[in-house]
Structure formats: structure tokens, C-alpha cells
Motif scaffolding. Structure first.
Motif, PDB file in Angstrom:
ATOM      1  N   ARG A  56       0.847  -1.198   0.000  1.00  0.00           N
ATOM      2  CA  ARG A  56       0.000   0.000   0.000  1.00  0.00           C
ATOM      3  C   ARG A  56       0.878   1.242   0.000  1.00  0.00           C
ATOM      4  O   ARG A  56       1.925   1.276   0.622  1.00  0.00           O
ATOM      5  CB  ARG A  56      -0.893  -0.015   1.240  1.00  0.00           C
ATOM      6  CG  ARG A  56      -1.868   1.115   1.306  1.00  0.00           C
ATOM      7  CD  ARG A  56      -2.773   0.931   2.535  1.00  0.00           C
ATOM      8  NE  ARG A  56      -3.753   1.981   2.587  1.00  0.00           N
ATOM      9  CZ  ARG A  56      -4.985   1.896   2.110  1.00  0.00           C
ATOM     10  NH1 ARG A  56      -5.378   0.795   1.529  1.00  0.00           N
ATOM     11  NH2 ARG A  56      -5.819   2.899   2.199  1.00  0.00           N
ATOM     12  N   SER A  58       0.403   5.610   0.413  1.00  0.00           N
ATOM     13  CA  SER A  58      -0.455   6.768   0.639  1.00  0.00           C
ATOM     14  C   SER A  58       0.371   8.012   0.336  1.00  0.00           C
ATOM     15  O   SER A  58       1.411   8.249   0.956  1.00  0.00           O
ATOM     16  CB  SER A  58      -0.963   6.801   2.081  1.00  0.00           C
ATOM     17  OG  SER A  58      -1.844   7.896   2.261  1.00  0.00           O
ATOM     18  N   LEU A  67       3.740   0.968   2.730  1.00  0.00           N
ATOM     19  CA  LEU A  67       3.595  -0.193   3.580  1.00  0.00           C
ATOM     20  C   LEU A  67       4.018  -1.431   2.800  1.00  0.00           C
ATOM     21  O   LEU A  67       3.505  -1.679   1.706  1.00  0.00           O
ATOM     22  CB  LEU A  67       2.140  -0.324   4.038  1.00  0.00           C
ATOM     23  CG  LEU A  67       1.789  -1.518   4.918  1.00  0.00           C
ATOM     24  CD1 LEU A  67       2.529  -1.459   6.248  1.00  0.00           C
ATOM     25  CD2 LEU A  67       0.281  -1.572   5.129  1.00  0.00           C
ATOM     26  N   ASP A  69       4.467  -5.628   2.264  1.00  0.00           N
ATOM     27  CA  ASP A  69       3.578  -6.760   2.509  1.00  0.00           C
ATOM     28  C   ASP A  69       3.889  -7.455   3.834  1.00  0.00           C
ATOM     29  O   ASP A  69       3.125  -8.286   4.298  1.00  0.00           O
ATOM     30  CB  ASP A  69       3.616  -7.746   1.340  1.00  0.00           C
ATOM     31  CG  ASP A  69       4.955  -8.424   1.172  1.00  0.00           C
ATOM     32  OD1 ASP A  69       5.964  -7.962   1.749  1.00  0.00           O
ATOM     33  OD2 ASP A  69       5.009  -9.433   0.439  1.00  0.00           O
ATOM     34  N   ALA A 107      -1.188  -2.569   9.434  1.00  0.00           N
ATOM     35  CA  ALA A 107      -2.136  -3.073   8.442  1.00  0.00           C
ATOM     36  C   ALA A 107      -2.468  -2.041   7.376  1.00  0.00           C
ATOM     37  O   ALA A 107      -2.744  -2.401   6.225  1.00  0.00           O
ATOM     38  CB  ALA A 107      -3.431  -3.515   9.133  1.00  0.00           C
ATOM     39  N   THR A 108      -2.446  -0.755   7.727  1.00  0.00           N
ATOM     40  CA  THR A 108      -2.755   0.287   6.752  1.00  0.00           C
ATOM     41  C   THR A 108      -2.084   1.598   7.149  1.00  0.00           C
ATOM     42  O   THR A 108      -1.732   1.798   8.319  1.00  0.00           O
ATOM     43  CB  THR A 108      -4.285   0.476   6.583  1.00  0.00           C
ATOM     44  OG1 THR A 108      -4.531   1.276   5.422  1.00  0.00           O
ATOM     45  CG2 THR A 108      -4.915   1.115   7.807  1.00  0.00           C
ATOM     46  N   ALA A 110      -1.963   6.084   6.212  1.00  0.00           N
ATOM     47  CA  ALA A 110      -2.644   7.225   5.603  1.00  0.00           C
ATOM     48  C   ALA A 110      -1.783   8.464   5.781  1.00  0.00           C
ATOM     49  O   ALA A 110      -1.275   8.719   6.875  1.00  0.00           O
ATOM     50  CB  ALA A 110      -4.013   7.445   6.240  1.00  0.00           C
ATOM     51  N   VAL A 118      -1.286   5.413  11.125  1.00  0.00           N
ATOM     52  CA  VAL A 118      -1.199   3.993  10.792  1.00  0.00           C
ATOM     53  C   VAL A 118      -2.137   3.227  11.711  1.00  0.00           C
ATOM     54  O   VAL A 118      -2.404   3.648  12.840  1.00  0.00           O
ATOM     55  CB  VAL A 118       0.247   3.434  10.925  1.00  0.00           C
ATOM     56  CG1 VAL A 118       1.208   4.184  10.026  1.00  0.00           C
ATOM     57  CG2 VAL A 118       0.728   3.458  12.359  1.00  0.00           C
ATOM     58  N   SER A 121      -2.471  -4.346  12.949  1.00  0.00           N
ATOM     59  CA  SER A 121      -3.353  -5.502  12.811  1.00  0.00           C
ATOM     60  C   SER A 121      -4.111  -5.780  14.109  1.00  0.00           C
ATOM     61  O   SER A 121      -5.132  -6.465  14.101  1.00  0.00           O
ATOM     62  CB  SER A 121      -2.554  -6.732  12.376  1.00  0.00           C
ATOM     63  OG  SER A 121      -1.554  -7.017  13.326  1.00  0.00           O
ATOM     64  N   ASP A 159      -9.704   1.081  10.141  1.00  0.00           N
ATOM     65  CA  ASP A 159      -9.133   1.801   8.995  1.00  0.00           C
ATOM     66  C   ASP A 159      -8.965   3.263   9.363  1.00  0.00           C
ATOM     67  O   ASP A 159      -9.529   3.728  10.367  1.00  0.00           O
ATOM     68  CB  ASP A 159     -10.056   1.660   7.779  1.00  0.00           C
ATOM     69  CG  ASP A 159      -9.333   1.902   6.457  1.00  0.00           C
ATOM     70  OD1 ASP A 159      -8.112   2.167   6.466  1.00  0.00           O
ATOM     71  OD2 ASP A 159      -9.993   1.838   5.412  1.00  0.00           O
ATOM     72  N   SER A 161      -8.155   7.418   7.489  1.00  0.00           N
ATOM     73  CA  SER A 161      -7.918   8.291   6.353  1.00  0.00           C
ATOM     74  C   SER A 161      -7.531   9.654   6.893  1.00  0.00           C
ATOM     75  O   SER A 161      -8.047  10.065   7.928  1.00  0.00           O
ATOM     76  CB  SER A 161      -9.205   8.398   5.505  1.00  0.00           C
ATOM     77  OG  SER A 161      -9.009   9.266   4.430  1.00  0.00           O
TER      78      SER A 161
END
Length: 166
Positions: A56, A58, A67, A69, A107-108, A110, A118, A121, A159, A161
Motif C-alpha cells: 500500500r 499513501s 507499507l 507486505d 495493516a494500513t 494514511a 497507521v 493488525s 481503517d 484516512s
């Protein structure tokens, strides 16, 4: 800087190995991860981070988060408010691993105008960068600039944003 854009494209063809990611747009802070610091990359160029499988990206006005894997976070670009997750330098021209996140499975990611976030998980939300309008979620009396990832006490988060200004 309004009206500028960032774009990441993936090769639509199915393949055994991950698709190559490309970037283009304004790059005066090196935020596109794909080439030399310059005013703009007008044609798509490969995103360069040898040995890292990108999960990912951003992109923001002047910085970017990447990010892997494996859950590793890298940052690049302007860091004047700590939005790249490290205390210094004020401009990062090559992707830099955010070492304080090494113990987290991210995990994600922004990227906002001058702040970042961030989610792990485990559902933890960590933010860093500008906090002058409370965009870091640290409440009244929080630091104006948070230079390293800091936990926001919310419970489990799925999540995140980040907006342009706050």
C-alpha cells in the motif's frame, strides 16, 4: 499547490509476482518514491524500493508512506512537522524505514497534508506529524508537532484516512 495530483497505477495483467507500481505528479519534496527530487514527474515511473514488496502507498501534498507486505512502514518527503514519523531530518529524499514501528504489525497507512496515521493488525491507531488542529487525535494540550508515532486511545480501529489540512 491545489490542483496537483498523485497517481499510482498497477499493471492490470495477472501474474505470479506482484505488479510493478508506478507514480507521477508533483515531486518537489521527493514524495513520489520513484525518482529524483524535481518539480514534477510528468510520465509514470516505477516506484523504487529494492527488495520490498509494496502492499500500500499513501501519497500526500509533500510526503508519502509506503507499507510493505510484511507490515513495515517507510516514509519519504517533507518532515517539517514530523509527518514522516522520525524526529529529523526535515526532508527525507530516500525512503526511510520508521524504526519506532518495528514492533508493530501495521495493516494500513494514511498520509494527510502534514500528518500521518497507521493502524496495526491489533486495531491500534498511531498518529504523527502536525497536531495544531487536533488532527492527531491527542486531545487538548497535545503537542503541536508529534515527531514519532503516538498511540491514540480509541479502542479497536479498522481503517484510517487523513484529510488535506486537518
Amino acid at each position: 499547490k491545489s490542483g496537483r495530483f498523485r497517481r499510482m497505477e498497477e499493471d492490470p495483467e495477472p501474474r505470479e509476482t506482484p505488479a510493478e507500481a508506478f507514480v507521477c505528479g508533483a515531486n518537489e519534496s521527493g514524495q513520489l518514491l520513484g525518482g529524483p527530487v524535481c518539480d514534477a514527474l510528468l510520465s509514470p515511473v516505477p516506484l523504487l524500493l529494492p527488495g520490498v514488496r509494496v502492499a500500500r502507498v499513501s501519497l500526500s501534498l509533500s510526503h508519502a508512506l509506503l507499507l510493505s507486505d510484511e507490515g513495515t512502514v517507510f516514509s519519504v518527503g517533507d518532515n517539517y512537522c514530523g509527518q514522516c514519523g522520525v524526529h529529523s531530518p526535515e526532508q527525507i529524499t530516500s525512503p526511510l524505514r520508521i524504526e519506532t514501528l518495528n514492533t508493530k504489525a501495521v495493516a494500513t497507512v494514511a498520509a494527510g497534508a502534514q500528518h500521518s496515521a497507521v493502524v496495526t493488525s491489533d486495531g491500534e491507531l498511531l498518529t504523527f506529524g502536525a497536531n495544531d488542529h487536533g488532527q492527531g487525535g491527542h486531545g487538548d494540550g497535545g503537542a503541536l508537532d508529534v515527531r514519532r508515532p503516538r498511540l491514540v486511545h480509541l479502542g479497536a480501529v479498522a481503517d484510517v484516512s487523513c484529510g488535506g489540512a486537518f
